[in-house]
Design an enzyme around this catalytic site. Structure first.
Site, mmCIF file in Angstrom:
data_model
loop_
_atom_site.group_PDB
_atom_site.id
_atom_site.type_symbol
_atom_site.label_atom_id
_atom_site.label_comp_id
_atom_site.label_asym_id
_atom_site.label_seq_id
_atom_site.Cartn_x
_atom_site.Cartn_y
_atom_site.Cartn_z
ATOM 1 N N TYR A 50 68.555 -0.828 -44.139
ATOM 2 C CA TYR A 50 69.877 -0.517 -43.282
ATOM 3 C C TYR A 50 69.840 -1.725 -42.385
ATOM 4 O O TYR A 50 71.173 -2.123 -42.024
ATOM 5 C CB TYR A 50 69.611 1.032 -42.865
ATOM 6 C CG TYR A 50 69.590 2.017 -43.955
ATOM 7 C CD1 TYR A 50 70.435 1.721 -45.102
ATOM 8 C CD2 TYR A 50 68.571 2.943 -43.788
ATOM 9 C CE1 TYR A 50 69.853 2.953 -46.104
ATOM 10 C CE2 TYR A 50 68.336 3.913 -44.548
ATOM 11 C CZ TYR A 50 69.000 4.070 -45.773
ATOM 12 O OH TYR A 50 68.903 4.830 -46.598
ATOM 13 N N ASN A 52 60.170 6.277 -42.698
ATOM 14 C CA ASN A 52 60.601 5.343 -44.046
ATOM 15 C C ASN A 52 60.960 3.949 -43.540
ATOM 16 O O ASN A 52 62.386 3.820 -43.352
ATOM 17 C CB ASN A 52 61.833 6.364 -44.553
ATOM 18 C CG ASN A 52 62.280 5.582 -45.959
ATOM 19 O OD1 ASN A 52 61.967 4.869 -46.282
ATOM 20 N ND2 ASN A 52 62.885 6.490 -46.812
ATOM 21 N N GLU A 68 71.191 9.269 -41.885
ATOM 22 C CA GLU A 68 69.829 9.682 -41.253
ATOM 23 C C GLU A 68 68.814 9.324 -42.043
ATOM 24 O O GLU A 68 68.951 9.370 -43.379
ATOM 25 C CB GLU A 68 69.716 11.128 -40.995
ATOM 26 C CG GLU A 68 70.439 11.948 -39.966
ATOM 27 C CD GLU A 68 71.922 12.507 -40.384
ATOM 28 O OE1 GLU A 68 71.981 12.484 -41.733
ATOM 29 O OE2 GLU A 68 72.675 12.834 -39.532
ATOM 30 N N ILE A 118 70.307 7.557 -51.293
ATOM 31 C CA ILE A 118 70.482 6.170 -51.706
ATOM 32 C C ILE A 118 69.016 6.395 -52.413
ATOM 33 O O ILE A 118 68.025 6.753 -51.591
ATOM 34 C CB ILE A 118 70.631 5.225 -50.775
ATOM 35 C CG1 ILE A 118 70.732 3.904 -51.909
ATOM 36 C CG2 ILE A 118 69.700 5.028 -49.886
ATOM 37 C CD1 ILE A 118 71.251 2.759 -50.888
HETATM 38 C C1 LIG Z 1 64.879 2.642 -50.026
HETATM 39 C C2 LIG Z 1 64.988 1.945 -51.313
HETATM 40 C C3 LIG Z 1 66.642 2.679 -51.991
HETATM 41 C C4 LIG Z 1 65.399 0.423 -51.544
HETATM 42 O O1 LIG Z 1 65.665 0.259 -52.829
HETATM 43 P P1 LIG Z 1 65.226 -1.221 -53.402
HETATM 44 O O2 LIG Z 1 66.149 -1.535 -54.795
HETATM 45 O O3 LIG Z 1 63.556 -1.152 -53.783
HETATM 46 O O4 LIG Z 1 65.349 -2.303 -52.256
HETATM 47 P P2 LIG Z 1 65.824 -3.702 -52.469
HETATM 48 O O5 LIG Z 1 65.180 -4.391 -53.407
HETATM 49 O O6 LIG Z 1 67.448 -3.721 -52.619
HETATM 50 O O7 LIG Z 1 65.597 -4.471 -50.981
HETATM 51 C C5 LIG Z 1 66.650 -4.642 -50.119
HETATM 52 C C6 LIG Z 1 66.225 -4.851 -48.787
HETATM 53 O O8 LIG Z 1 65.599 -3.263 -48.567
HETATM 54 C C7 LIG Z 1 64.412 -3.693 -47.707
HETATM 55 N N1 LIG Z 1 63.312 -3.135 -48.394
HETATM 56 C C8 LIG Z 1 63.239 -2.641 -49.584
HETATM 57 N N2 LIG Z 1 61.864 -1.890 -49.923
HETATM 58 C C9 LIG Z 1 61.082 -2.595 -48.915
HETATM 59 C C10 LIG Z 1 59.805 -2.568 -49.068
HETATM 60 N N3 LIG Z 1 58.959 -1.913 -49.983
HETATM 61 N N4 LIG Z 1 59.169 -3.161 -47.817
HETATM 62 C C11 LIG Z 1 59.824 -3.807 -46.923
HETATM 63 N N5 LIG Z 1 61.102 -4.024 -47.036
HETATM 64 C C12 LIG Z 1 62.021 -3.142 -48.103
HETATM 65 C C13 LIG Z 1 64.167 -5.350 -47.352
HETATM 66 O O9 LIG Z 1 65.100 -5.432 -46.222
HETATM 67 C C14 LIG Z 1 65.046 -5.699 -48.530
HETATM 68 O O10 LIG Z 1 65.512 -6.933 -48.267
HETATM 69 P P3 LIG Z 1 64.691 -8.637 -48.853
HETATM 70 O O11 LIG Z 1 64.787 -8.130 -50.306
HETATM 71 O O12 LIG Z 1 65.545 -9.482 -48.323
HETATM 72 O O13 LIG Z 1 63.437 -8.209 -48.367
HETATM 73 C C15 LIG Z 1 64.137 2.624 -52.292
HETATM 74 O O14 LIG Z 1 62.906 2.224 -51.480
HETATM 75 C C16 LIG Z 1 63.842 3.946 -52.769
HETATM 76 O O15 LIG Z 1 64.541 4.535 -53.408
HETATM 77 N N6 LIG Z 1 63.078 4.814 -51.810
HETATM 78 C C17 LIG Z 1 62.991 6.074 -51.983
HETATM 79 C C18 LIG Z 1 64.165 6.956 -51.444
HETATM 80 C C19 LIG Z 1 64.515 6.654 -50.267
HETATM 81 O O16 LIG Z 1 63.791 6.606 -49.162
HETATM 82 N N7 LIG Z 1 65.826 6.547 -49.825
HETATM 83 C C20 LIG Z 1 66.388 6.528 -48.361
HETATM 84 C C21 LIG Z 1 66.698 7.792 -48.130
HETATM 85 S S1 LIG Z 1 67.370 7.588 -46.200
#
Ligand SMILES: CC(C)(COP(=O)(O)OP(=O)(O)OC[C@H]1O[C@@H](n2cnc3c(N)ncnc32)[C@H](O)[C@@H]1OP(=O)(O)O)[C@@H](O)C(=O)NCCC(=O)NCCS
Length: 212
Positions: free
Chosen positions: A160, A153, A148, A114
């Site tokens: 999650y 991270n 996983e 994701i």
């Molecule tokens: C993890 C990832 C997919 C989250 O996507 P995103 O679109 O930025 O996240 P969202 O805006 O939907 O956030 C949803 C929730 O995720 C958590 N979250 C996401 N980014 C966060 C950050 N920088 N700090 C803290 N919490 C975070 C929070 O719980 C958030 O809920 P909230 O808005 O109520 O605080 C993104 O950071 C990413 O692409 N990371 C790189 C790839 C990766 O690590 N994937 C996971 C592999 S296991």
């Protein structure tokens, strides 16, 4: 009842023309990125695999008109599973802002990836993809969802946890690029009324945020 067709982003099945854009995000998001070939395998040969992309409506953030035929459940409309509702693919799918995938293994959904485009993070795209995949997994027979995640991270772990994943174990030195450990995180049963209520409680503010 929320009108799912008016979300700022569509979630649709990933197809081969999406892969150039997916790979751009993949290389930026992961220190050990998958190859295009790995994704091609997932899309065309792995029968357990279910992959989705998120893109802004009309590629500009503008909502598109609701489809003429209305699918029966919210996730069908969200995922545009019905092929006739999927717009013809564009050459390089420039509008992709995130993607995710899972494998359905018997009654377990395993999130394999994701990611949200760096410039589009913290806008609910990762959450939308995760919610959509959990719903889809439940619909096609998953009882739990697992994954996983690197111990470092914390952002992904927060996402999650928000959706009820808890640490169920650890895989030592799981990641080959830096020998980092992985946490195994799993939901409780996603088919119970309790979990479905929790999903609905999360979906309501998410969809309000992503509605226009
Ligand atoms: C993890 C990832 C997919 C989250 O996507 P995103 O679109 O930025 O996240 P969202 O805006 O939907 O956030 C949803 C929730 O995720 C958590 N979250 C996401 N980014 C966060 C950050 N920088 N700090 C803290 N919490 C975070 C929070 O719980 C958030 O809920 P909230 O808005 O109520 O605080 C993104 O950071 C990413 O692409 N990371 C790189 C790839 C990766 O690590 N994937 C996971 C592999 S296991």
């Amino acid at each position: 009842m929320i009108d799912y067709s008016r979300l700022m982003y569509r979630v649709e099945p990933m197809t081969s023309p999406d892969l150039d854009s997916v790979m751009e995000i993949e290389h930026e998001a992961f220190s050990a990125p998958w190859s295009t070939r790995a994704y091609e395998y997932e899309l065309h040969y792995n029968e357990m695999a279910h992959y989705y992309v998120a893109r802004p409506q009309n590629g500009t953030g503008e909502p598109i008109a609701a489809p003429a035929a209305t699918p029966s459940s919210w996730w069908q409309r969200l995922l545009r599973r019905d092929r006739e509702l999927i717009p013809p693919p564009v050459a390089a799918s420039p509008g992709i802002v995130g993607y995710g995938g899972f494998w359905l293994m018997v009654d377990e959904g395993h999130i394999s990836t994701i990611a949200a485009h760096r410039a589009w993070r913290r806008r609910g795209i990762g959450e939308l993809l995760l919610a959509a995949m959990i719903d889809r997994a439940a619909e096609i027979g998953a009882r739990i969802v697992t994954l996983e995640v690197r111990v470092s991270n914390l952002n992904a772990q927060a996402l999650y946890r928000k959706y009820g994943f808890e640490v169920a174990g650890k895989r030592i030195r799981y990641y080959s690029d830096n020998s980092e450990d992985a946490l195994i995180m799993s939901t409780a049963s996603i088919t119970t009324a309790e979990y479905q209520r929790r999903l609905q409680e999360l979906r309501t503010p998410l969809f309000a945020r992503l509605s226009r």
